[in-house]
Design an enzyme around this catalytic site. Sequence first.
Site, short mmCIF file in Angstrom:
data_model
loop_
_atom_site.label_atom_id
_atom_site.label_comp_id
_atom_site.label_asym_id
_atom_site.label_seq_id
_atom_site.Cartn_x
_atom_site.Cartn_y
_atom_site.Cartn_z
N GLY A 18 0.61 -0.93 0.25
CA GLY A 18 0.01 -0.08 -0.17
C GLY A 18 0.85 1.40 -0.15
O GLY A 18 0.05 1.79 -0.59
N ASP A 39 0.85 2.62 4.55
CA ASP A 39 -0.40 3.47 4.30
C ASP A 39 -1.36 3.86 5.23
O ASP A 39 -2.19 5.02 5.15
CB ASP A 39 -0.85 3.21 2.97
CG ASP A 39 -1.34 1.57 3.26
OD1 ASP A 39 -1.36 1.07 4.77
OD2 ASP A 39 -1.79 0.95 2.69
N ASP A 89 -4.97 2.04 10.83
CA ASP A 89 -6.57 0.98 11.29
C ASP A 89 -6.42 1.00 12.42
O ASP A 89 -6.59 1.57 13.31
CB ASP A 89 -6.69 0.94 10.36
CG ASP A 89 -8.04 0.16 10.17
OD1 ASP A 89 -8.93 1.55 11.07
OD2 ASP A 89 -9.00 -0.81 9.27
N LYS A 94 -6.78 6.33 11.00
CA LYS A 94 -8.53 6.17 11.51
C LYS A 94 -7.98 6.15 12.99
O LYS A 94 -8.15 4.56 13.20
CB LYS A 94 -8.85 4.64 10.56
CG LYS A 94 -8.94 5.39 8.93
CD LYS A 94 -10.01 3.79 9.11
CE LYS A 94 -9.81 3.41 7.23
NZ LYS A 94 -10.79 2.23 6.63
N PHE A 127 -13.82 3.50 4.76
CA PHE A 127 -13.22 2.95 3.46
C PHE A 127 -13.00 3.59 2.87
O PHE A 127 -13.19 3.65 1.53
CB PHE A 127 -13.93 1.57 3.24
CG PHE A 127 -12.51 0.62 2.92
CD1 PHE A 127 -12.04 -0.40 3.75
CD2 PHE A 127 -12.40 0.48 1.48
CE1 PHE A 127 -10.64 -0.80 3.39
CE2 PHE A 127 -11.03 -0.34 1.44
CZ PHE A 127 -10.39 -0.86 1.85
N VAL A 128 -11.68 3.66 1.98
CA VAL A 128 -10.89 4.50 1.08
C VAL A 128 -9.96 3.66 0.45
O VAL A 128 -9.05 2.79 1.00
CB VAL A 128 -10.22 5.56 2.20
CG1 VAL A 128 -10.58 6.47 2.51
CG2 VAL A 128 -8.91 5.01 2.60
N ARG A 172 -5.56 1.09 -6.74
CA ARG A 172 -4.05 1.45 -5.94
C ARG A 172 -3.24 2.16 -6.95
O ARG A 172 -2.46 3.44 -6.76
CB ARG A 172 -2.95 -0.15 -5.93
CG ARG A 172 -3.51 -0.88 -4.96
CD ARG A 172 -1.85 -1.22 -4.92
NE ARG A 172 -2.47 -3.12 -4.37
CZ ARG A 172 -2.18 -2.81 -2.67
NH1 ARG A 172 -2.51 -2.04 -2.31
NH2 ARG A 172 -2.43 -4.08 -2.12
#
Length: 205
Positions: A70, A125, A128, A156, A177-178, A190
Amino acid sequence: MKRTTTRKGNKARGPLLRRRVPASPCPLFPEIERILVTEPQIARRVRWLTRQLARDFAGRDLVVVSLLNGTVMFLADLVRHLSLPLRLDFIGVSSYGAETRSGDLVFTKQLRLDVRGRDVLVVDDILDTGRTLKRVLAVLREHKPRRVRVCVLLEKKARRVENVRADYVGFQIPDLFVVGYGLDYAERYRNLPFVGVLRPEAYGA
Ligand code: IMP
Ligand code: MG
């Protein structure tokens, strides 16, 4: 002539239908609901981050450790603007389980460079739940680096379950959710140059 247009529309032509679902900003991917972070916003923030990093790691023996996959875009932009001598290595971590949640972690690539006594900057990236970084930091510390700092593009906060913090954060985002700018859903999206919100229907939520 008497006007027939009201707020509800032109009576003669029928009611004005308001579009309930806004058009996607990305015609190729209508499942992208909206752009959350634009290309110029990312570029500005990356420059800002590199200035902090250049100041904090000046004169250090720096190894940047990036988590695959990511971070591809973020890492490339970050290091190309970072005016510091550094070495680059990668750790591969993959999570099995539901695709929008971090499931069981599997290491797909181990660290190759020797980080003992060196400064390590971990680049990821998105932070979470914190499960990924917690595992990665534990593995890294076994190699006895001088210090470890963490830089993430997105954070997040709402979903954190592990006590992990990032020292450098690009953007704090809500619990959405991104995808894009390296982030994926089922390995797609991506290559988008921005960070966008994926419609929940697209991942069966
Ligand atoms: P954590 O272990 O829960 O902190 O999750 C970190 C990993 O989950 C990230 O490196 C991503 O691969 C993935 N992830 C978490 N949230 C998102 C998201 O909104 N979009 C894409 N991937 C995400
Ligand atoms: Mg990831």
